[in-house]
Scaffold this active site. Structure first.
Site, PDB file in Angstrom:
ATOM      1  N   HIS A  25      55.515  30.738  48.103  1.00 43.59           N
ATOM      2  CA  HIS A  25      54.079  31.034  48.188  1.00 43.59           C
ATOM      3  C   HIS A  25      53.373  29.866  48.863  1.00 43.59           C
ATOM      4  CE1 HIS A  25      50.688  33.550  46.433  1.00 43.59           C
ATOM      5  NE2 HIS A  25      50.071  32.555  47.057  1.00 43.59           N
ATOM      6  N   HIS A  27      50.655  29.271  52.163  1.00 39.97           N
ATOM      7  CA  HIS A  27      49.786  29.875  53.181  1.00 39.97           C
ATOM      8  C   HIS A  27      49.714  28.999  54.430  1.00 39.97           C
ATOM      9  CE1 HIS A  27      47.856  33.177  50.835  1.00 39.97           C
ATOM     10  NE2 HIS A  27      48.214  32.427  49.811  1.00 39.97           N
ATOM     11  N   ASP A  29      47.448  29.057  56.878  1.00 38.19           N
ATOM     12  CA  ASP A  29      46.099  28.540  57.111  1.00 38.19           C
ATOM     13  C   ASP A  29      45.621  27.649  55.974  1.00 38.19           C
ATOM     14  OD1 ASP A  29      46.079  30.732  55.452  1.00 38.19           O
ATOM     15  OD2 ASP A  29      44.312  31.671  56.327  1.00 38.19           O
ATOM     16  N   GLY A 186      43.404  37.507  49.684  1.00 35.92           N
ATOM     17  CA  GLY A 186      41.950  37.532  49.719  1.00 35.92           C
ATOM     18  C   GLY A 186      41.387  37.741  48.327  1.00 35.92           C
ATOM     19  N   HIS A 213      49.588  39.411  45.803  1.00 41.21           N
ATOM     20  CA  HIS A 213      48.729  38.524  45.025  1.00 41.21           C
ATOM     21  C   HIS A 213      48.164  39.312  43.844  1.00 41.21           C
ATOM     22  CE1 HIS A 213      48.686  35.687  48.404  1.00 41.21           C
ATOM     23  NE2 HIS A 213      48.024  34.836  47.635  1.00 41.21           N
ATOM     24  N   GLU A 216      45.728  36.364  39.373  1.00 35.32           N
ATOM     25  CA  GLU A 216      45.116  35.065  39.662  1.00 35.32           C
ATOM     26  C   GLU A 216      43.628  35.141  39.315  1.00 35.32           C
ATOM     27  OE1 GLU A 216      44.648  31.863  43.358  1.00 35.32           O
ATOM     28  OE2 GLU A 216      44.918  33.993  43.791  1.00 35.32           O
ATOM     29  N   ASP A 313      50.871  27.013  47.149  1.00 34.65           N
ATOM     30  CA  ASP A 313      49.771  27.889  47.547  1.00 34.65           C
ATOM     31  C   ASP A 313      49.161  27.379  48.851  1.00 34.65           C
ATOM     32  OD1 ASP A 313      48.117  30.084  47.447  1.00 34.65           O
ATOM     33  OD2 ASP A 313      46.732  29.241  45.980  1.00 34.65           O
TER      34      ASP A 313
END
Length: 371
Positions: A25, A27, A29, A186, A213, A216, A313
């Site tokens: 996991h 990302h 960006d 998102g 996702h 969370e 993350d």
């Protein structure tokens, strides 16, 4: 156990950074180097809040410590803004892989949303190609430094938009060319996986794996939707599955826990939880249990037999690495090397790879921890 300024620590004579790791996991960006952001922003005439890399790193960390996933996600406006050209995407992906390799990662899955990188006229296919080029350049650069690493793309749709079926088709088109799975990301609360049932139905018909996702910013119903509507093989974060556990009694170190049906299903079927300790604190995902690492239900889930994995993350937003996340867990819960190896073996078993390649990965981890 002291953690140095680079997030590393020594456990039983071994540097945690040197240990073989699997990152599920992570990302793209959320892992752009601050110096790269400044350079790419300057090239396109974009203002940045800080002009020095260390100051910009501080800015990201401060903005991310909001306790709200919605506020946390706003920091991505800056990183995605500098990832709108082929050159920018390729550079970010290349450096991302190099950073994973330097972190001791031997297999990683990088997730990102192609639909967020079309502002300067690139097509969906072109942005995926640019990222794949960067990944392969990063793998080659790592190999030249003596670090073997393999990285696959998790093509991601944004859950608050309506392009998920289109993105799912894109992911399948890139199967065997770099894409290993699909995700939705998102704002979670109010945007369940059920909103994207058509995309998940299509992926299932193509036998293409998905992680979702869930658990969370929203709780058990979101996890339920991820499993039923999304057919998720892994849960992105999933930390709030602990809401389906009731501690009935404590007697010294003995804890009696009652499972809800959902928690038992996730535990018994060894559905991997992509836990991200530092990020979970920053976004308020564990606020039900507290606000410190000691309050994180990570250890409870681990001791109860859930398939827990450790993840970053977003490296930039959390100013962290996989090495640092492991060090924090050792510091907090007094884990040993056997525990850290178990986390990596869980991640390897949950990787979106053919079984033969997962077995090879498991062997590499075992060898690395025995060295």
């Amino acid at each position: 156990m002291p953690i140095d300024q680079h997030g590393d620590a020594i456990l039983d004579g071994l540097s945690l950074r040197s240990l073989p790791k699997v990152s599920l996991h992570d990302h793209l960006d959320g892992g752009v180097r601050p110096a790269t952001i400044i350079e790419l922003a300057d090239a396109i005439g974009l203002d940045v809040p800080e002009s020095e890399p260390d100051d910009l790193a501080d800015w990201f960390a401060e903005k991310s410590d909001s306790g709200s996933l919605v506020e946390y996600l706003k920091t991505f406006d800056l990183t995605t803004a500098v990832m709108q050209t082929r050159e920018g995407l390729t550079r970010v992906a290349r450096e991302f892989v190099e950073d994973l390799a330097a972190d001791g990662v031997i297999y990683g899955e990088v997730r990102w949303a192609p639909e967020q990188h079309l502002a300067r006229g690139l097509s969906l296919d072109e942005v995926v190609a640019a990222v794949q080029e960067g990944i392969e350049e990063g793998e080659d650069a790592a190999e030249r430094r003596g670090n073997d690493i393999r990285v696959g793309q998790l093509i991601t749709a944004m859950r608050h938009t309506d392009r998920s079926l289109e993105i799912a088709r894109l992911a399948v088109e890139w199967r065997n060319r770099g894409a290993v799975g699909f995700d939705i990301a998102g704002p979670e609360d109010g945007f369940p996986a059920s909103n994207h049932r058509a995309a998940f139905d299509y992926l299932a018909s193509e036998f293409f794996p998905a992680t979702v996702h869930a658990g969370e910013a929203a709780g058990l119903e979101s996890i339920r939707s991820a499993l039923i509507d999304g057919r998720a093989l892994r849960l992105g974060h999933g930390v709030r599955i602990a809401e389906d556990l009731e501690v009935v009694s404590r007697a010294g170190e003995e804890v009696l826990v009652q499972f809800g049906d959902l928690a038992r299903w996730v535990r018994d079927r060894e559905i991997p939880l992509e836990l991200s300790p530092s990020s979970n604190l920053q976004t308020g995902a564990i606020e039900r249990w507290g606000t410190t690492m000691e309050d994180h239900p990570f250890d409870l889930l681990y001791q109860l037999g859930f398939s827990v994995t450790v993840n970053v993350d977003n490296r930039t937003m959390s100013r962290t690495s996989l090495t640092r996340e492991l060090a924090l867990l050792v510091e907090t819960f007094e884990y040993g090397l056997d525990d850290l190896e178990a986390f990596q073996l869980n991640a390897a078993a949950g990787a979106f790879l053919p079984v033969e390649e997962r077995e090879e990965l498991i062997d590499l981890i075992a060898e690395g921890f025995d060295a």
